[in-house]
Design a protein around this motif. Structure first.
Motif, mmCIF file in Angstrom:
data_model
loop_
_atom_site.group_PDB
_atom_site.id
_atom_site.type_symbol
_atom_site.label_atom_id
_atom_site.label_comp_id
_atom_site.label_asym_id
_atom_site.label_seq_id
_atom_site.Cartn_x
_atom_site.Cartn_y
_atom_site.Cartn_z
ATOM 1 N N ALA A 118 0.821 -1.210 0.000
ATOM 2 C CA ALA A 118 0.000 0.000 0.000
ATOM 3 C C ALA A 118 0.858 1.264 0.000
ATOM 4 O O ALA A 118 0.404 2.330 -0.417
ATOM 5 C CB ALA A 118 -0.924 -0.001 1.216
ATOM 6 N N LYS A 119 2.103 1.153 0.464
ATOM 7 C CA LYS A 119 3.017 2.305 0.505
ATOM 8 C C LYS A 119 3.987 2.318 -0.672
ATOM 9 O O LYS A 119 4.605 3.353 -0.951
ATOM 10 C CB LYS A 119 3.850 2.287 1.798
ATOM 11 C CG LYS A 119 3.093 2.547 3.066
ATOM 12 C CD LYS A 119 4.078 2.611 4.241
ATOM 13 C CE LYS A 119 3.379 2.952 5.542
ATOM 14 N NZ LYS A 119 4.333 3.079 6.664
ATOM 15 N N PHE A 120 4.141 1.200 -1.320
ATOM 16 C CA PHE A 120 5.194 1.053 -2.328
ATOM 17 C C PHE A 120 4.814 1.754 -3.630
ATOM 18 O O PHE A 120 3.864 1.357 -4.306
ATOM 19 C CB PHE A 120 5.465 -0.427 -2.571
ATOM 20 C CG PHE A 120 6.689 -0.691 -3.402
ATOM 21 C CD1 PHE A 120 7.935 -0.283 -2.969
ATOM 22 C CD2 PHE A 120 6.594 -1.352 -4.613
ATOM 23 C CE1 PHE A 120 9.064 -0.523 -3.719
ATOM 24 C CE2 PHE A 120 7.713 -1.608 -5.381
ATOM 25 C CZ PHE A 120 8.960 -1.187 -4.934
ATOM 26 N N ALA A 121 5.589 2.787 -3.991
ATOM 27 C CA ALA A 121 5.295 3.564 -5.199
ATOM 28 C C ALA A 121 5.842 2.896 -6.447
ATOM 29 O O ALA A 121 5.316 3.102 -7.548
ATOM 30 C CB ALA A 121 5.859 4.972 -5.069
ATOM 31 N N GLY A 122 6.925 2.136 -6.305
ATOM 32 C CA GLY A 122 7.504 1.475 -7.455
ATOM 33 C C GLY A 122 9.022 1.551 -7.459
ATOM 34 O O GLY A 122 9.651 1.997 -6.502
ATOM 35 N N VAL A 123 9.594 1.096 -8.575
ATOM 36 C CA VAL A 123 11.050 1.024 -8.724
ATOM 37 C C VAL A 123 11.503 2.071 -9.733
ATOM 38 O O VAL A 123 10.916 2.202 -10.822
ATOM 39 C CB VAL A 123 11.489 -0.367 -9.205
ATOM 40 C CG1 VAL A 123 13.019 -0.429 -9.338
ATOM 41 C CG2 VAL A 123 11.004 -1.438 -8.238
ATOM 42 N N LEU A 124 12.526 2.818 -9.386
ATOM 43 C CA LEU A 124 13.138 3.795 -10.283
ATOM 44 C C LEU A 124 14.519 3.310 -10.653
ATOM 45 O O LEU A 124 15.342 3.047 -9.767
ATOM 46 C CB LEU A 124 13.189 5.164 -9.601
ATOM 47 C CG LEU A 124 13.643 6.369 -10.450
ATOM 48 C CD1 LEU A 124 13.012 7.653 -9.908
ATOM 49 C CD2 LEU A 124 15.166 6.513 -10.450
ATOM 50 N N PHE A 125 14.784 3.169 -11.935
ATOM 51 C CA PHE A 125 16.112 2.706 -12.382
ATOM 52 C C PHE A 125 17.032 3.902 -12.592
ATOM 53 O O PHE A 125 16.667 4.886 -13.230
ATOM 54 C CB PHE A 125 15.989 1.890 -13.663
ATOM 55 C CG PHE A 125 15.384 0.539 -13.444
ATOM 56 C CD1 PHE A 125 14.007 0.359 -13.505
ATOM 57 C CD2 PHE A 125 16.180 -0.552 -13.158
ATOM 58 C CE1 PHE A 125 13.438 -0.887 -13.292
ATOM 59 C CE2 PHE A 125 15.628 -1.804 -12.948
ATOM 60 C CZ PHE A 125 14.259 -1.975 -12.995
ATOM 61 N N ASN A 126 18.228 3.780 -12.038
ATOM 62 C CA ASN A 126 19.195 4.869 -12.084
ATOM 63 C C ASN A 126 20.562 4.295 -12.457
ATOM 64 O O ASN A 126 20.896 3.173 -12.071
ATOM 65 C CB ASN A 126 19.256 5.567 -10.712
ATOM 66 C CG ASN A 126 20.182 6.761 -10.716
ATOM 67 O OD1 ASN A 126 19.985 7.716 -11.466
ATOM 68 N ND2 ASN A 126 21.192 6.722 -9.870
ATOM 69 N N GLU A 127 21.331 5.071 -13.182
ATOM 70 C CA GLU A 127 22.653 4.596 -13.601
ATOM 71 C C GLU A 127 23.660 4.597 -12.457
ATOM 72 O O GLU A 127 24.726 4.030 -12.585
ATOM 73 C CB GLU A 127 23.172 5.449 -14.760
ATOM 74 C CG GLU A 127 22.396 5.261 -16.047
ATOM 75 C CD GLU A 127 22.972 6.041 -17.209
ATOM 76 O OE1 GLU A 127 23.959 6.785 -16.967
ATOM 77 O OE2 GLU A 127 22.467 5.897 -18.324
ATOM 78 N N GLY A 128 23.312 5.274 -11.348
ATOM 79 C CA GLY A 128 24.199 5.278 -10.184
ATOM 80 C C GLY A 128 24.994 6.554 -10.109
ATOM 81 O O GLY A 128 25.699 6.916 -11.048
ATOM 82 N N VAL A 129 24.832 7.281 -8.972
ATOM 83 C CA VAL A 129 25.564 8.527 -8.752
ATOM 84 C C VAL A 129 26.126 8.506 -7.352
ATOM 85 O O VAL A 129 25.406 8.132 -6.422
ATOM 86 C CB VAL A 129 24.641 9.743 -8.921
ATOM 87 C CG1 VAL A 129 25.372 11.030 -8.606
ATOM 88 C CG2 VAL A 129 24.107 9.828 -10.338
#
Length: 250
Positions: free
Chosen positions: A239-250
């Motif tokens: 119910a709280k989980f918005a989703g996954v965001l993929f990032n190249e890494g910083v």
């Protein structure tokens, strides 16, 4: 979610007018003294508004819009990476900056990665009076002494303070819960973004999720496997989980 169409104010809606004026005054009180230049913001890897469309800015605006559609009112967002090096702190910092784009709103970035805190160093902010751990360890501490101007209009930082091996004994305390509630309620027009530690290998992210209204999981593009991402996502309330965001890494 409330209807986005605003109602017209009636002539005798004085209480509503007073509330709006109070909101604008609260924003004015937390505005930064000296705004950073675009060059300084780029150096700190912080997005900023411009007349020219930029993909990275649009991406964070889109994320902000999706979160605003999920939760009514001001809310607490936990941003956590699947594993170290995914760029979770980068995402948390820029989500907070995007929240502060709205001149009627403000944002507070809270660094809760106690093992490897980075926000104050990245934003080049000196913290002579400490940060989160210092505040939680001292019952007499004044909260205002650990909230720092970032140079980004309407964005403040609560740094982690001195590094700690684990945050479990801090994040599960009543004082921590009271702190988050206070930061959320002090200004009804402020959004709180928590920069959390990696999910894999520590219980800290799961504990912090109990304090948040919504959770954003950051996965390293080409770094984290689907199985690892699924394992990390399984730690949070759907119910709280918005989703996954993929990032190249910083």
């Amino acid at each position: 979610m409330n209807n986005p169409i605003a109602n017209e104010a009636l002539p005798d809606d004085r209480e509503d007018d007073d509330a709006r004026k109070a909101s604008h005054r609260s924003i004015a009180r937390i505005s930064c003294g000296q705004a950073l230049t675009p060059s300084q913001l780029r150096d700190r890897t912080v997005i900023y508004r411009t007349d020219v469309a930029r993909p990275e800015v649009d991406a964070f605006r889109d994320l902000r819009t999706k979160l605003l559609a999920m939760v009514d009112g001001n809310f607490v967002t936990l941003v956590v990476p699947v594993s170290r090096g995914c760029g979770g702190s980068f995402v948390a910092r820029n989500l907070a900056a995007a929240m502060a784009f709205d001149e009627t709103k403000s944002a507070l970035l809270m660094d809760c990665d106690l093992r490897q805190p980075s926000q104050d160093a990245t934003m080049r902010i000196e913290i002579p009076t400490g940060g989160l751990t210092d505040y939680l360890e001292d019952p007499e501490a004044d909260l205002s002494t650990v909230l720092y101007d970032t140079g980004v209009p309407r964005l403040r930082l609560l740094p982690a303070g001195r590094p700690r091996e684990t945050g479990a004994e801090y994040f599960s305390t009543f004082r921590m819960r009271l702190l988050v509630d206070s930061l959320r309620s002090r200004y009804p027009d402020r959004y709180l973004v928590i920069d959390g530690p990696p999910v894999i290998g520590s219980p800290d992210a799961r504990i912090l999720a109990d304090l948040a209204d919504v959770v954003v999981l950051v996965a390293g593009y080409g770094r984290d496997t689907p199985a690892t991402i699924a394992q990390a996502a399984g730690n949070f309330d759907p119910a709280k989980f918005a989703g996954v965001l993929f990032n190249e890494g910083v």
